[in-house]
Design a protein around this motif. Structure first.
Motif, PDB file in Angstrom:
ATOM      1  N   LEU A 196      37.354  39.314  68.442  1.00 55.90           N
ATOM      2  CA  LEU A 196      37.089  39.233  69.872  1.00 55.90           C
ATOM      3  C   LEU A 196      35.674  38.705  70.062  1.00 55.90           C
ATOM      4  O   LEU A 196      34.851  38.748  69.149  1.00 55.90           O
ATOM      5  CB  LEU A 196      37.291  40.578  70.572  1.00 55.90           C
ATOM      6  N   THR A 197      35.427  38.196  71.247  1.00 56.63           N
ATOM      7  CA  THR A 197      34.100  37.690  71.584  1.00 56.63           C
ATOM      8  C   THR A 197      33.684  38.239  72.936  1.00 56.63           C
ATOM      9  O   THR A 197      34.471  38.229  73.888  1.00 56.63           O
ATOM     10  CB  THR A 197      34.094  36.148  71.626  1.00 56.63           C
ATOM     11  N   LEU A 198      32.453  38.715  73.014  1.00 58.11           N
ATOM     12  CA  LEU A 198      31.831  39.088  74.280  1.00 58.11           C
ATOM     13  C   LEU A 198      30.872  37.966  74.655  1.00 58.11           C
ATOM     14  O   LEU A 198      30.100  37.505  73.808  1.00 58.11           O
ATOM     15  CB  LEU A 198      31.072  40.410  74.140  1.00 58.11           C
ATOM     16  N   GLN A 199      30.925  37.525  75.908  1.00 52.32           N
ATOM     17  CA  GLN A 199      30.063  36.439  76.350  1.00 52.32           C
ATOM     18  C   GLN A 199      29.327  36.845  77.614  1.00 52.32           C
ATOM     19  O   GLN A 199      29.928  37.358  78.561  1.00 52.32           O
ATOM     20  CB  GLN A 199      30.867  35.166  76.608  1.00 52.32           C
ATOM     21  N   SER A 200      28.029  36.591  77.627  1.00 48.06           N
ATOM     22  CA  SER A 200      27.225  36.868  78.817  1.00 48.06           C
ATOM     23  C   SER A 200      27.169  35.630  79.703  1.00 48.06           C
ATOM     24  O   SER A 200      27.269  34.502  79.222  1.00 48.06           O
ATOM     25  CB  SER A 200      25.808  37.303  78.413  1.00 48.06           C
ATOM     26  N   GLY A 201      27.032  35.862  81.003  1.00 49.32           N
ATOM     27  CA  GLY A 201      26.857  34.775  81.957  1.00 49.32           C
ATOM     28  C   GLY A 201      28.083  33.917  82.185  1.00 49.32           C
ATOM     29  O   GLY A 201      27.956  32.795  82.663  1.00 49.32           O
ATOM     30  N   ALA A 202      29.271  34.407  81.860  1.00 47.51           N
ATOM     31  CA  ALA A 202      30.481  33.584  81.963  1.00 47.51           C
ATOM     32  C   ALA A 202      31.652  34.313  82.608  1.00 47.51           C
ATOM     33  O   ALA A 202      32.796  33.883  82.480  1.00 47.51           O
ATOM     34  CB  ALA A 202      30.877  33.082  80.581  1.00 47.51           C
ATOM     35  N   ALA A 203      31.402  35.400  83.328  1.00 48.98           N
ATOM     36  CA  ALA A 203      32.487  36.209  83.895  1.00 48.98           C
ATOM     37  C   ALA A 203      33.363  35.405  84.854  1.00 48.98           C
ATOM     38  O   ALA A 203      34.545  35.707  85.019  1.00 48.98           O
ATOM     39  CB  ALA A 203      31.919  37.440  84.602  1.00 48.98           C
ATOM     40  N   GLY A 204      32.814  34.371  85.474  1.00 48.68           N
ATOM     41  CA  GLY A 204      33.600  33.539  86.383  1.00 48.68           C
ATOM     42  C   GLY A 204      34.773  32.854  85.703  1.00 48.68           C
ATOM     43  O   GLY A 204      35.743  32.493  86.368  1.00 48.68           O
ATOM     44  N   LEU A 205      34.708  32.690  84.383  1.00 45.99           N
ATOM     45  CA  LEU A 205      35.824  32.090  83.652  1.00 45.99           C
ATOM     46  C   LEU A 205      37.076  32.957  83.697  1.00 45.99           C
ATOM     47  O   LEU A 205      38.169  32.488  83.392  1.00 45.99           O
ATOM     48  CB  LEU A 205      35.434  31.827  82.195  1.00 45.99           C
ATOM     49  N   TRP A 241      30.188  41.267  81.401  1.00 44.61           N
ATOM     50  CA  TRP A 241      30.460  40.550  80.158  1.00 44.61           C
ATOM     51  C   TRP A 241      31.880  40.019  80.226  1.00 44.61           C
ATOM     52  O   TRP A 241      32.772  40.683  80.759  1.00 44.61           O
ATOM     53  CB  TRP A 241      30.341  41.492  78.960  1.00 44.61           C
ATOM     54  N   LEU A 242      32.105  38.856  79.660  1.00 46.25           N
ATOM     55  CA  LEU A 242      33.448  38.304  79.549  1.00 46.25           C
ATOM     56  C   LEU A 242      33.990  38.638  78.168  1.00 46.25           C
ATOM     57  O   LEU A 242      33.363  38.318  77.156  1.00 46.25           O
ATOM     58  CB  LEU A 242      33.415  36.782  79.739  1.00 46.25           C
ATOM     59  N   LEU A 243      35.145  39.290  78.118  1.00 43.53           N
ATOM     60  CA  LEU A 243      35.853  39.513  76.859  1.00 43.53           C
ATOM     61  C   LEU A 243      36.818  38.353  76.699  1.00 43.53           C
ATOM     62  O   LEU A 243      37.693  38.148  77.528  1.00 43.53           O
ATOM     63  CB  LEU A 243      36.611  40.845  76.887  1.00 43.53           C
ATOM     64  N   ARG A 244      36.630  37.578  75.641  1.00 37.14           N
ATOM     65  CA  ARG A 244      37.443  36.374  75.437  1.00 37.14           C
ATOM     66  C   ARG A 244      37.808  36.228  73.975  1.00 37.14           C
ATOM     67  O   ARG A 244      37.235  36.894  73.119  1.00 37.14           O
ATOM     68  CB  ARG A 244      36.683  35.143  75.935  1.00 37.14           C
ATOM     69  N   GLY A 245      38.739  35.326  73.705  1.00 38.93           N
ATOM     70  CA  GLY A 245      39.118  35.043  72.327  1.00 38.93           C
ATOM     71  C   GLY A 245      39.516  36.287  71.570  1.00 38.93           C
ATOM     72  O   GLY A 245      39.126  36.488  70.422  1.00 38.93           O
ATOM     73  N   PHE A 246      40.313  37.145  72.191  1.00 36.12           N
ATOM     74  CA  PHE A 246      40.665  38.437  71.620  1.00 36.12           C
ATOM     75  C   PHE A 246      42.082  38.372  71.061  1.00 36.12           C
ATOM     76  O   PHE A 246      43.022  38.023  71.764  1.00 36.12           O
ATOM     77  CB  PHE A 246      40.562  39.489  72.716  1.00 36.12           C
ATOM     78  N   ALA A 279      34.979  47.289  72.649  1.00 28.51           N
ATOM     79  CA  ALA A 279      34.245  46.127  73.176  1.00 28.51           C
ATOM     80  C   ALA A 279      33.423  46.509  74.397  1.00 28.51           C
ATOM     81  O   ALA A 279      32.308  46.005  74.589  1.00 28.51           O
ATOM     82  CB  ALA A 279      35.223  44.997  73.515  1.00 28.51           C
ATOM     83  N   VAL A 280      33.942  47.395  75.225  1.00 29.83           N
ATOM     84  CA  VAL A 280      33.198  47.840  76.410  1.00 29.83           C
ATOM     85  C   VAL A 280      31.943  48.588  75.982  1.00 29.83           C
ATOM     86  O   VAL A 280      30.857  48.356  76.519  1.00 29.83           O
ATOM     87  CB  VAL A 280      34.085  48.701  77.333  1.00 29.83           C
ATOM     88  N   GLU A 281      32.072  49.464  74.998  1.00 32.43           N
ATOM     89  CA  GLU A 281      30.899  50.205  74.531  1.00 32.43           C
ATOM     90  C   GLU A 281      29.887  49.265  73.867  1.00 32.43           C
ATOM     91  O   GLU A 281      28.684  49.409  74.057  1.00 32.43           O
ATOM     92  CB  GLU A 281      31.322  51.320  73.575  1.00 32.43           C
ATOM     93  N   THR A 282      30.362  48.301  73.117  1.00 28.91           N
ATOM     94  CA  THR A 282      29.467  47.317  72.505  1.00 28.91           C
ATOM     95  C   THR A 282      28.737  46.523  73.587  1.00 28.91           C
ATOM     96  O   THR A 282      27.525  46.298  73.494  1.00 28.91           O
ATOM     97  CB  THR A 282      30.256  46.386  71.571  1.00 28.91           C
TER      98      THR A 282
END
Length: 186
Positions: free
Chosen positions: A70-79, A89-94, A113-116
């Protein structure tokens, strides 16, 4: 293999040898037929995450095995259809590797992932208040796993390339579900 916990191992935090071992395990991951429409190639996702400073790719480990990514990404929640890029945070590629699906590991990893993400927010003094994701409406297993991990449906999103999505959010303020005792790293 124990299925009552997961570890998230941030790929960036590993030395070159350990990262190569984890990338090899990721390259061997597979999807069940039809799942490729919901998620991309695991190795390509990991490498893209390592190349982008706003992304934090993690291997999901359980019972000593790499069972997902999984990947956490900052600044991309609009995706994911979220109204403010920097508020979550955007959780993507999971994905969970096909032999390990159906064992509750996706729920555990989503909760971890939320805790991370919460720890990353504190470490970087960010403004994020939780984690957002989008999940295809045609993916009932994903929808169910995210709900069990404490994510709440925030509405329909039509921006995904694979058809209608549900935007889901979990605040850092929401306690982890009792059935999701995942382990995490930040």
């Amino acid at each position: 293999m124990g299925t009552d916990w997961v570890w998230l191992i941030p790929l960036r935090d590993l030395d070159a040898d350990a990262r190569a071992i984890q990338l090899g395990a990721i390259a061997d991951m597979s999807l069940l037929p039809g799942q490729e429409r919901f998620v991309g190639d695991p190795l390509r996702m990991a490498l893209a995450g390592l190349a982008d400073g706003s992304r934090h790719p993690c291997v999901v480990e359980s019972g000593g095995d790499a069972v997902g990514i999984l990947t956490l990404q900052s600044g991309a929640a609009g995706l994911a259809g979220w109204p403010n890029d920097s508020s979550a945070w955007l959780l993507r590629g999971f994905l969970i590797d096909s032999p390990y699906q159906g064992k509750g590991l996706g729920t555990l990893a989503a909760a971890a992932a939320v805790e991370t993400a919460r720890k990353l927010t504190a470490r970087h003094q960010g403004r994020e208040s939780g984690v957002v994701l989008s999940v295809n409406e045609g993916n009932p297993a994903g929808l169910s796993a995210y709900r069990r991990a404490g994510f709440v449906d925030a509405g329909r999103y039509l921006g995904g390339s694979a058809g209608p999505q549900r935007t889901m959010f979990r605040s850092f303020e929401v306690a982890a579900p009792r059935n999701a005792p995942g382990r995490h790293c930040a």
